[in-house]
Scaffold this motif. Structure first.
Motif, mmCIF file in Angstrom:
data_model
loop_
_atom_site.group_PDB
_atom_site.id
_atom_site.type_symbol
_atom_site.label_atom_id
_atom_site.label_comp_id
_atom_site.label_asym_id
_atom_site.label_seq_id
_atom_site.Cartn_x
_atom_site.Cartn_y
_atom_site.Cartn_z
ATOM 1 N N ALA A 161 -2.269 3.393 -5.173
ATOM 2 C CA ALA A 161 -2.557 2.480 -4.069
ATOM 3 C C ALA A 161 -1.310 1.830 -3.481
ATOM 4 O O ALA A 161 -1.359 1.325 -2.360
ATOM 5 C CB ALA A 161 -3.517 1.389 -4.548
ATOM 6 N N ILE A 162 -0.197 1.827 -4.180
ATOM 7 C CA ILE A 162 0.978 1.087 -3.728
ATOM 8 C C ILE A 162 1.563 1.669 -2.442
ATOM 9 O O ILE A 162 1.932 0.912 -1.539
ATOM 10 C CB ILE A 162 2.056 0.992 -4.848
ATOM 11 C CG1 ILE A 162 3.113 -0.048 -4.485
ATOM 12 C CG2 ILE A 162 2.709 2.314 -5.119
ATOM 13 C CD1 ILE A 162 2.638 -1.443 -4.591
ATOM 14 N N PRO A 164 0.051 3.457 0.114
ATOM 15 C CA PRO A 164 -0.722 3.071 1.298
ATOM 16 C C PRO A 164 -0.597 1.578 1.634
ATOM 17 O O PRO A 164 -0.576 1.204 2.806
ATOM 18 C CB PRO A 164 -2.162 3.434 0.937
ATOM 19 C CG PRO A 164 -2.039 4.494 -0.093
ATOM 20 C CD PRO A 164 -0.791 4.179 -0.846
ATOM 21 N N MET A 165 -0.490 0.727 0.602
ATOM 22 C CA MET A 165 -0.327 -0.704 0.867
ATOM 23 C C MET A 165 1.009 -0.982 1.544
ATOM 24 O O MET A 165 1.081 -1.785 2.478
ATOM 25 C CB MET A 165 -0.446 -1.513 -0.430
ATOM 26 C CG MET A 165 -1.866 -1.591 -0.935
ATOM 27 S SD MET A 165 -2.168 -2.736 -2.311
ATOM 28 C CE MET A 165 -0.814 -2.504 -3.400
ATOM 29 N N ILE A 166 2.073 -0.324 1.109
ATOM 30 C CA ILE A 166 3.388 -0.518 1.722
ATOM 31 C C ILE A 166 3.367 -0.056 3.172
ATOM 32 O O ILE A 166 3.876 -0.735 4.062
ATOM 33 C CB ILE A 166 4.480 0.218 0.913
ATOM 34 C CG1 ILE A 166 4.709 -0.487 -0.422
ATOM 35 C CG2 ILE A 166 5.776 0.319 1.701
ATOM 36 C CD1 ILE A 166 5.617 0.267 -1.363
ATOM 37 N N LEU A 168 0.774 0.192 5.161
ATOM 38 C CA LEU A 168 -0.059 -0.733 5.931
ATOM 39 C C LEU A 168 0.700 -2.021 6.248
ATOM 40 O O LEU A 168 0.680 -2.497 7.388
ATOM 41 C CB LEU A 168 -1.348 -1.052 5.163
ATOM 42 C CG LEU A 168 -2.347 -1.950 5.868
ATOM 43 C CD1 LEU A 168 -2.866 -1.277 7.127
ATOM 44 C CD2 LEU A 168 -3.497 -2.280 4.941
ATOM 45 N N LEU A 169 1.397 -2.575 5.275
ATOM 46 C CA LEU A 169 2.177 -3.792 5.507
ATOM 47 C C LEU A 169 3.320 -3.536 6.497
ATOM 48 O O LEU A 169 3.599 -4.373 7.361
ATOM 49 C CB LEU A 169 2.728 -4.336 4.196
ATOM 50 C CG LEU A 169 1.696 -4.950 3.258
ATOM 51 C CD1 LEU A 169 2.336 -5.272 1.914
ATOM 52 C CD2 LEU A 169 1.079 -6.196 3.875
#
Length: 187
Positions: A161-162, A164-166, A168-169
């Motif tokens: 998940a890390i 996609p989170m990066i 997105l941010l």
């Protein structure tokens, strides 16, 4: 201002592509050396390798200690060294790990495996198990594989998940900067 925005987008795209390439290299298992393979166990220079399969769910997937589903599980133990092929080897699968071992799920009696391959099949419920591979030579050697069947591995979930989170941010940050600069131009 548009040139600056395009430059930021291009840089972000290059960074994103680089991270994707890096993530694919890290997660690959097929070209790992024996010393770095998490499915290898070694004692005093001898090694064994465990592979587990659940073809009813994914015919091409190979697992080691994280088994994704309950049910019929085929496993293969490769005796990497010739010395192990020349001694009787026993395999035992026990429910539990460490000090909390309980019932024996499968027991394959000690026998010689000159071809270097031990195959078996077990019906595993969700939970933790330990596979003991015992070489009955002098000295006695025992390899252990802790298994987790149908259990969530939070570390792998976080690693997956890390990225996609990066992304997105990063996209939110770029969009915010772009919208602020547009408002400043319009004022």
């Amino acid at each position: 201002m548009i040139k600056r925005f395009l430059r930021i987008c291009a840089t972000s795209l290059i960074l994103f592509a680089t991270l994707l390439l890096f993530a694919n290299v890290v997660s690959a298992h097929g070209k790992v050396s024996l010393e770095n393979d998490s499915c290898i166990r070694g004692i005093e220079g001898s090694m064994v390798h465990l592979s587990a399969y659940q073809p009813q769910y994914d015919p091409e997937a190979e697992y080691c200690t994280e088994i994704p589903h309950e049910g019929k599980t085929f496993w293969v133990i490769d005796l990497v060294d010739q010395a192990l092929r020349d001694m009787p080897i026993a395999v035992r699968i026990v429910k539990g790990t460490g000090e909390k071992l309980s019932e024996t799920v499968a027991n394959f009696h000690s026998t010689y495996h000159p071809e270097g391959v031990i195959k078996g099949e077990s019906n595993l419920d969700g939970g933790q198990y330990t596979i003991f591979v015992t070489g009955e030579g002098v000295p006695l050697v025992q390899y252990q594989y802790p298994l987790r069947v149908q259990m969530i591995n939070y570390a792998d979930t976080f690693r997956a998940a890390i990225l996609p989170m990066i992304v997105l941010l990063l996209l939110a940050f770029i969009t915010n900067k772009y919208l602020k600069s547009r408002r400043m131009q319009q004022s």
